[in-house]
Design a protein around this motif. Structure first.
Motif, PDB file in Angstrom:
ATOM      1  N   THR A  55       0.829  -1.204   0.000  1.00  0.00           N
ATOM      2  CA  THR A  55       0.000   0.000   0.000  1.00  0.00           C
ATOM      3  C   THR A  55       0.865   1.256   0.000  1.00  0.00           C
ATOM      4  O   THR A  55       0.610   2.217  -0.747  1.00  0.00           O
ATOM      5  CB  THR A  55      -0.924  -0.005   1.227  1.00  0.00           C
ATOM      6  OG1 THR A  55      -1.723  -1.191   1.212  1.00  0.00           O
ATOM      7  CG2 THR A  55      -1.836   1.213   1.239  1.00  0.00           C
ATOM      8  N   ALA A  56       1.903   1.243   0.833  1.00  0.00           N
ATOM      9  CA  ALA A  56       2.792   2.405   0.907  1.00  0.00           C
ATOM     10  C   ALA A  56       3.589   2.569  -0.381  1.00  0.00           C
ATOM     11  O   ALA A  56       3.808   3.702  -0.847  1.00  0.00           O
ATOM     12  CB  ALA A  56       3.729   2.272   2.105  1.00  0.00           C
ATOM     13  N   LEU A  57       4.026   1.463  -0.981  1.00  0.00           N
ATOM     14  CA  LEU A  57       4.763   1.572  -2.236  1.00  0.00           C
ATOM     15  C   LEU A  57       3.899   2.189  -3.322  1.00  0.00           C
ATOM     16  O   LEU A  57       4.364   3.042  -4.089  1.00  0.00           O
ATOM     17  CB  LEU A  57       5.251   0.196  -2.692  1.00  0.00           C
ATOM     18  CG  LEU A  57       5.823   0.154  -4.112  1.00  0.00           C
ATOM     19  CD1 LEU A  57       7.025   1.077  -4.244  1.00  0.00           C
ATOM     20  CD2 LEU A  57       6.176  -1.259  -4.540  1.00  0.00           C
ATOM     21  N   CYS A  58       2.638   1.768  -3.407  1.00  0.00           N
ATOM     22  CA  CYS A  58       1.747   2.331  -4.427  1.00  0.00           C
ATOM     23  C   CYS A  58       1.645   3.845  -4.283  1.00  0.00           C
ATOM     24  O   CYS A  58       1.730   4.583  -5.275  1.00  0.00           O
ATOM     25  CB  CYS A  58       0.363   1.680  -4.333  1.00  0.00           C
ATOM     26  SG  CYS A  58       0.342  -0.070  -4.786  1.00  0.00           S
ATOM     27  N   ALA A  59       1.492   4.330  -3.048  1.00  0.00           N
ATOM     28  CA  ALA A  59       1.388   5.768  -2.820  1.00  0.00           C
ATOM     29  C   ALA A  59       2.702   6.480  -3.129  1.00  0.00           C
ATOM     30  O   ALA A  59       2.722   7.532  -3.789  1.00  0.00           O
ATOM     31  CB  ALA A  59       0.965   6.030  -1.378  1.00  0.00           C
TER      32      ALA A  59
END
Length: 502
Positions: A55-59
Motif C-alpha cells: 500500500t505504501a509503495l503504491c502511494a
C-alpha cells in the motif's frame, strides 16, 4: 551509460516509511515520493503488517512518478531492512506478521542454530524463521503428516521479496544480500542444507538465491495500474538497506566506509577479502562483482531521539545542544534492548551516565552517544584488522542534520563527506542501472549517480573534548559485561588517534 533520457527507480522499504526515487544516469533526482509505515513494538516484539508495504509503495511510487516528465523508466530494484522476514503460502499470501530486523523473540532458536555450527545473532532471520514455524506453521509442534503438509505449503520471504512478487506476479528468488542473515553461505553460494535439516527447516521453505543485480522479471499490468510504474519495467534483485546506502555513498573502493544513520546505525565498508570475526559481530555481504562488503548493524540511532522527544523540532534542538559539548551526561542510546555491533550483548539496555542539566543537554547526550558508539564501531573494526584508510561517508535520514554530521566528524577525528542524496533508494537506482546492463560495473554506476553535498573536516580541539566521555563509556560498557576487555583496551589505546589511522 545512456544519457539522462532514462531513469531508474530505487525503492527503499524502511522501518518508518517506503521511499521511492527516480534517478538519471548522471544522478539527477527527477522524482521522489514516500509513504509512512507503522509497526508494533512491545518489549522484544517488533512487527509490521506486510500488506502495508505494498500500500505504501503504491502511494510513494505514484508521488515520485508524477514528477518524472519525458524520461523512460529503465528498471528498478528494491531494498529492505536486513533480517525482516515473514511466512507466506506458495502464492505469496502472508500467513504471519513480518518480524522486523530487531525483533528479539527468537533467542532460543538462535542458540540452537549456533549449537548446529551456524554463525547467527539472536535477531537474524534464520532464528526468526524457526520461531515463525513454531508459531504459525506447525514446525516442531506439528505432528504427523498434517504438520508436514502445512509446512510444505509455506515459504520464508524476505521483506523485498514480497513487494517484488506483487510487482512481477510471482515469488522471486531471494538476493544473496538478504539471504545472508537467513544462513546462506556466501563463500559456497549455497544453503547449509545439512545444518538446516538438523534444525528442522523443511524442504522448500527457503527460496533459491541469486546475486544482487540479477534480473527477476518485469512489472505486470496489474502492478502497473496500482503503482504507476510502467508495465514491462525490468525488476532486478536488490540488497539490504545498509548495502543500498553504501552504494548511495559511493563507498565501494577497498578501505572506504559508509555510516548509515537512521532509526539505528549501520556501518558498511569495502574490502578485497572478508573481515574475519570469530565473535560473529561483523559479517560480510558480497557485491555483485564478488568483492566483499564487511560491516555490522548497531542498535543505537536516531530512534532514541524520537522516543525521548516525540514532538521535538530537531533543528531547534540541535541549535540548543551546541552549547553542551561535551554533555553533562554520557549516553549509549539503544533504540530497543540488545546490542549487535560493536559488541554482542542481547541483554544490553540504554545507558545514561550522569544527569543532563536540561532537555537540550539530554538531546546533546543522545547525539554524542551515537557518535561515541560509532567511534567504538570503527575501533572494533580496527581491532579485527579491517581496512579503514579510505574515505568515510555519512548517509541515512540523520545525515540531513548538518550539526550532527559535524559533531560526528569531530568525535571520530576524521574527515567525512555527505552525498547530495543520502537515501538507500539512490543505491537501488544505481544497482538497477547496473543490473539492466546500462552500466558495466556497479562502482561505475555509483560514481556517476552519487554527488557530494558537503565535506566535513574534524576540529582537533573538539575531538579532544570527547576523549574523556569516550573513556567513561568504555569503562561502563566493560563493567556491565557487554564490551569484551580486549576490545575496550584496544579502544583506550586509540584515544589520541583518529579512527582512520594505523
Amino acid at each position: 551509460m545512456p544519457d539522462d533520457g532514462e531513469a531508474w527507480l530505487g525503492i527503499d522499504l524502511g522501518t518508518q516509511s517506503v521511499r521511492v526515487l527516480a534517478v538519471t544516469a548522471g544522478g539527477a533526482v527527477l522524482g521522489a515520493g514516500s509513504a509512512p509505515l507503522s509497526g508494533r513494538r512491545d518489549g522484544p516484539r517488533h512487527e509490521q503488517d506486510p500488506d502495508q508495504w505494498w500500500t505504501a509503495l503504491c502511494a510513494a511510487s505514484r508521488c515520485a512518478l508524477r514528477r518524472v516528465a519525458g524520461a523512460r523508466i529503465a528498471g528498478l530494484a528494491v531494498c529492505g531492512t536486513s533480517g525482516t522476514v515473514l511466512l507466506t503460502d506458495r502464492t505469496g499470501r502472508p500467513v504471519s506478521p513480518a518480524l522486523m530486523y530487531d525483533d528479539g523473540r527468537a533467542a532460543a532458536q538462535a542458540a540452537r542454530a549456533r549449537e548446529a555450527g551456524l554463525t547467527v545473532q539472536d535477531t537474524w532471520a534464520l532464528p526468526k524463521a524457526l520461531w515463525l514455524l513454531g508459531e504459525y506453521g506447525g514446525g516442531s509442534r506439528a505432528a504427523g503428516t498434517g504438520g508436514r503438509a502445512r509446512t510444505a505449503r509455506l515459504r520464508l520471504v524476505h521483506q523485498p521479496d514480497l513487494v517484488v512478487a506483487r510487482l512481477t506476479g510471482a515469488l522471486p528468488p531471494a538476493d544473496s544480500s538478504h539471504a545472508l542473515k537467513t544462513g546462506y553461505d556466501l563463500h559456497r553460494d549455497a544453503w547449509p542444507e545439512a545444518a538446516l535439516a538438523g534444525l528442522g527447516v523443511p524442504d522448500g521453505l527457503l527460496p533459491p538465491v541469486v546475486r544482487p543485480g540479477t534480473r527477476l522479471g518485469e512489472v505486470g499490468p496489474a502492478a502497473a495500474d496500482a503503482t504507476g510504474i510502467p508495465a514491462g519495467t525490468p525488476v532486478v534483485a536488490g540488497m539490504t538497506d545498509g548495502c543500498a546506502a553504501q552504494i548511495a555513498s559511493g563507498a565501494l573502493r577497498p578501505g572506504s566506509w559508509n555510516s548509515v544513520l537512521g532509526t539505528t546505525l549501520v556501518l558498511k565498508g569495502a574490502a578485497r577479502d572478508p573481515v574475519r570475526d570469530p565473535g560473529g559481530v561483523v559479517y560480510n555481504h558480497r557485491a555483485p562483482d564478488g568483492t566483499w562488503l564487511p560491516g555490522g548493524a548497531s542498535g543505537v540511532g536516531a530512534g532514541a531521539l524520537a522516543a525521548a522527544f516525540p514532538r521535538a523540532d530537531p533543528a531547534a534542538m540541535d541549535a540548543r545542544a551546541a552549547a553542551y559539548e561535551p554533555s553533562g551526561a554520557v549516553a549509549y542510546p539503544l533504540v530497543s534492548p540488545g546490542e549487535r555491533f560493536p559488541f554482542l550483548a542481547p541483554d544490553a539496555t540504554p545507558l545514561l551516565l550522569g544527569e543532563p542539566a536540561d532537555d537540550a543537554d539530554r538531546w546533546a547526550a543522545l547525539l554524542q552517544g551515537v557518535g561515541l558508539a560509532e567511534r567504538l564501531c570503527l575501533d572494533y573494526l580496527h581491532h579485527l584488522g579491517a581496512p579503514l584508510d579510505g574515505p568515510l561517508a555519512f548517509t541515512g535520514g540523520a545525515a540531513r542534520s548538518a550539526y550532527w554530521n559535524q559533531l560526528r566528524a569531530d568525535i571520530l577525528g576524521r574527515p567525512a563527506h555527505v552525498p547530495e542524496q543520502t537515501e538507500p533508494a539512490l543505491g537501488m537506482a544505481a544497482l538497477a542501472a547496473h543490473g539492466t546492463g546500462a552500466a558495466p560495473t556497479l562502482a561505475g554506476a555509483a560514481r556517476r549517480m552519487v554527488r557530494t553535498r558537503a565535506v566535513l573536516a574534524p576540529r582537533p580541539d573538539r575531538t579532544a573534548r570527547f576523549a574523556e566521555p569516550y573513556a567513561r563509556l568504555l569503562d561502563a560498557l566493560e563493567a556491565h559485561g557487554w564490551l569484551p576487555g580486549p576490545v575496550a583496551a584496544h579502544a583506550r589505546a586509540r584515544l589520541d588517534r583518529d579512527t582512520a589511522g594505523p
